[in-house]
Write a protein that holds these residues in place. Structure first.
Motif, PDB file in Angstrom:
ATOM      1  N   PHE A 135       0.757  -1.423  -0.177  1.00 55.73           N
ATOM      2  CA  PHE A 135      -0.002   0.065   0.043  1.00 55.73           C
ATOM      3  C   PHE A 135       0.952   1.428   0.266  1.00 55.73           C
ATOM      4  O   PHE A 135       0.536   2.419  -0.117  1.00 55.73           O
ATOM      5  CB  PHE A 135      -1.066   0.061   1.149  1.00 55.73           C
ATOM      6  N   LYS A 136       2.172   1.234   0.152  1.00 54.31           N
ATOM      7  CA  LYS A 136       3.152   2.233   0.099  1.00 54.31           C
ATOM      8  C   LYS A 136       2.908   3.352   0.974  1.00 54.31           C
ATOM      9  O   LYS A 136       3.096   4.635   0.776  1.00 54.31           O
ATOM     10  CB  LYS A 136       2.925   2.922  -1.407  1.00 54.31           C
ATOM     11  N   ASN A 157       8.641  -0.142  13.427  1.00 53.34           N
ATOM     12  CA  ASN A 157       9.795   0.716  13.475  1.00 53.34           C
ATOM     13  C   ASN A 157      10.764  -0.078  12.977  1.00 53.34           C
ATOM     14  O   ASN A 157      11.675   0.609  12.220  1.00 53.34           O
ATOM     15  CB  ASN A 157      10.180   0.867  14.984  1.00 53.34           C
ATOM     16  N   GLU A 158      10.898  -1.460  13.021  1.00 54.18           N
ATOM     17  CA  GLU A 158      12.062  -2.065  12.530  1.00 54.18           C
ATOM     18  C   GLU A 158      11.865  -2.222  10.884  1.00 54.18           C
ATOM     19  O   GLU A 158      12.916  -2.506  10.141  1.00 54.18           O
ATOM     20  CB  GLU A 158      11.912  -3.795  13.017  1.00 54.18           C
ATOM     21  N   LEU A 159      10.591  -2.148  10.292  1.00 55.02           N
ATOM     22  CA  LEU A 159      10.578  -2.150   8.992  1.00 55.02           C
ATOM     23  C   LEU A 159      10.504  -0.825   8.306  1.00 55.02           C
ATOM     24  O   LEU A 159      10.625  -0.812   7.059  1.00 55.02           O
ATOM     25  CB  LEU A 159       9.205  -2.737   8.527  1.00 55.02           C
ATOM     26  N   GLY A 160      11.001   0.281   9.157  1.00 53.63           N
ATOM     27  CA  GLY A 160      11.141   1.517   8.498  1.00 53.63           C
ATOM     28  C   GLY A 160       9.854   2.503   8.295  1.00 53.63           C
ATOM     29  O   GLY A 160       9.949   3.506   7.471  1.00 53.63           O
ATOM     30  N   LEU A 161       8.755   2.155   8.904  1.00 46.60           N
ATOM     31  CA  LEU A 161       7.596   3.058   9.041  1.00 46.60           C
ATOM     32  C   LEU A 161       7.630   3.979  10.082  1.00 46.60           C
ATOM     33  O   LEU A 161       8.173   3.894  11.233  1.00 46.60           O
ATOM     34  CB  LEU A 161       6.484   2.200   8.961  1.00 46.60           C
ATOM     35  N   THR A 210      -3.079   6.344  -1.703  1.00 49.03           N
ATOM     36  CA  THR A 210      -3.558   7.204  -2.322  1.00 49.03           C
ATOM     37  C   THR A 210      -4.702   7.182  -3.278  1.00 49.03           C
ATOM     38  O   THR A 210      -5.213   8.150  -3.746  1.00 49.03           O
ATOM     39  CB  THR A 210      -2.039   8.216  -3.088  1.00 49.03           C
ATOM     40  N   GLY A 211      -4.852   5.922  -3.725  1.00 46.39           N
ATOM     41  CA  GLY A 211      -5.812   5.766  -4.983  1.00 46.39           C
ATOM     42  C   GLY A 211      -7.040   5.349  -4.360  1.00 46.39           C
ATOM     43  O   GLY A 211      -7.585   5.950  -3.159  1.00 46.39           O
TER      44      GLY A 211
END
Length: 219
Positions: A135-136, A157-161, A210-211
Motif C-alpha cells: 500500500f506504499k 519501527n523495524e520495517l522503516g515506517l 493514495t488511490g
C-alpha cells in the motif's frame, strides 16, 4: 545427575531472563509512540489508519475487533487520515475478516472508496509489512488494544515506517491474563522475525493508499 539438573536450571533461567528483557525492550522502545485520545488530533500527514484484525463471530466483528473498528472510525471522523486499511485474515472463502470490517465502517458512515482491504493480513508482522510494501504507506496510525500496540509499533519501527498507536481499549474483555501471557511470547517471536525480516506469505502488486480503496474489493 545433580550437575545436569543444575545446568538445566541455569539454561531455563537464562531463557526466562532473555524473554523478559526482550519484552521490556519492546515496551520501553515504543511507549512514547502511543498517542492519548486527547493528542491524536495533533498528528499530521498520516497516510492511513491501520485497523488490525481480531476475529469475527459469524458475520459480525468480535467484540475486540468492534472496539478497534469504532476507534478507527473515530480517528477517520476526526481527520487523522482520509484513508483506512482494514487488515485481517481472508485466507479462506468461508472466513473473511476484512469484508466484515469494511462493511462495518461503511455502515458507520465511512465512504467505501476510502477503505482499503488487506486480505492477507494474517499476522501483525504481515499487516505492517504489506502496509509499507503493497500500500506504499510511510506514516501510519495503528489501531488495536494497548497490549498489542507495543509489538505492532516495534514491527513498524523495524520495517522503516513512521508509526503511532492509538489504543482501542473501549471496554474490558474476558481472557486478559491469557492474552497478556501469549503476547509476551509473541513479542519475542516477532523480535526475532524483525532481525531477519522475511517476506510475508503473500505480497503482490502495489496498491497505493493514495488511490481508490474499491480496487481491493473482491465482491
Amino acid at each position: 545427575m545433580k550437575k545436569l539438573i543444575k545446568y538445566v536450571l541455569i539454561i531455563i533461567s537464562i531463557i526466562v531472563l532473555v524473554v523478559f528483557l526482550i519484552n521490556i525492550h519492546i515496551q520501553l522502545s515504543t511507549k512514547k509512540q502511543i498517542i492519548c485520545d486527547t493528542n491524536y488530533s495533533n498528528l499530521e500527514n498520516i497516510d492511513c489508519i491501520i485497523v488490525l484484525g481480531a476475529g469475527i463471530w459469524g458475520n459480525k466483528p468480535s467484540p475486540m475487533l468492534e472496539d478497534r473498528l469504532l476507534k478507527g472510525i473515530e480517528l477517520y471522523n476526526n481527520n487523522v487520515s482520509a484513508k483506512i486499511i482494514m487488515s485481517g485474515d481472508h485466507g479462506k472463502i468461508d472466513y473473511d475478516e476484512v469484508n466484515i470490517m469494511k462493511d462495518y465502517a461503511i455502515e458507520n458512515g465511512v465512504p467505501s472508496e476510502n477503505i482499503f482491504m488487506d486480505h492477507a493480513g494474517f499476522s501483525s508482522y504481515d499487516s505492517v509489512y504489506r502496509a509499507k510494501e503493497i500500500f506504499k504507506a510511510k506514516k501510519v496510525v495503528l489501531v488495536t488494544q494497548k497490549y498489542h500496540l507495543y509489538r505492532s509499533l516495534y514491527i513498524a519501527n523495524e520495517l522503516g515506517l513512521e508509526a503511532y498507536g492509538v489504543s482501542s481499549d473501549l471496554r474490558k474483555h474476558k481472557g486478559t491474563i491469557h492474552r497478556e501471557i501469549r503476547e509476551i511470547l509473541a513479542r519475542n517471536k516477532d523480535f526475532i522475525k524483525c532481525i531477519f525480516k522475511p517476506e510475508p506469505k503473500f505480497l503482490g502488486n502495489s496498491i497505493p493508499i493514495t488511490g481508490n480503496g474499491d480496487v481491493t474489493n473482491d465482491k
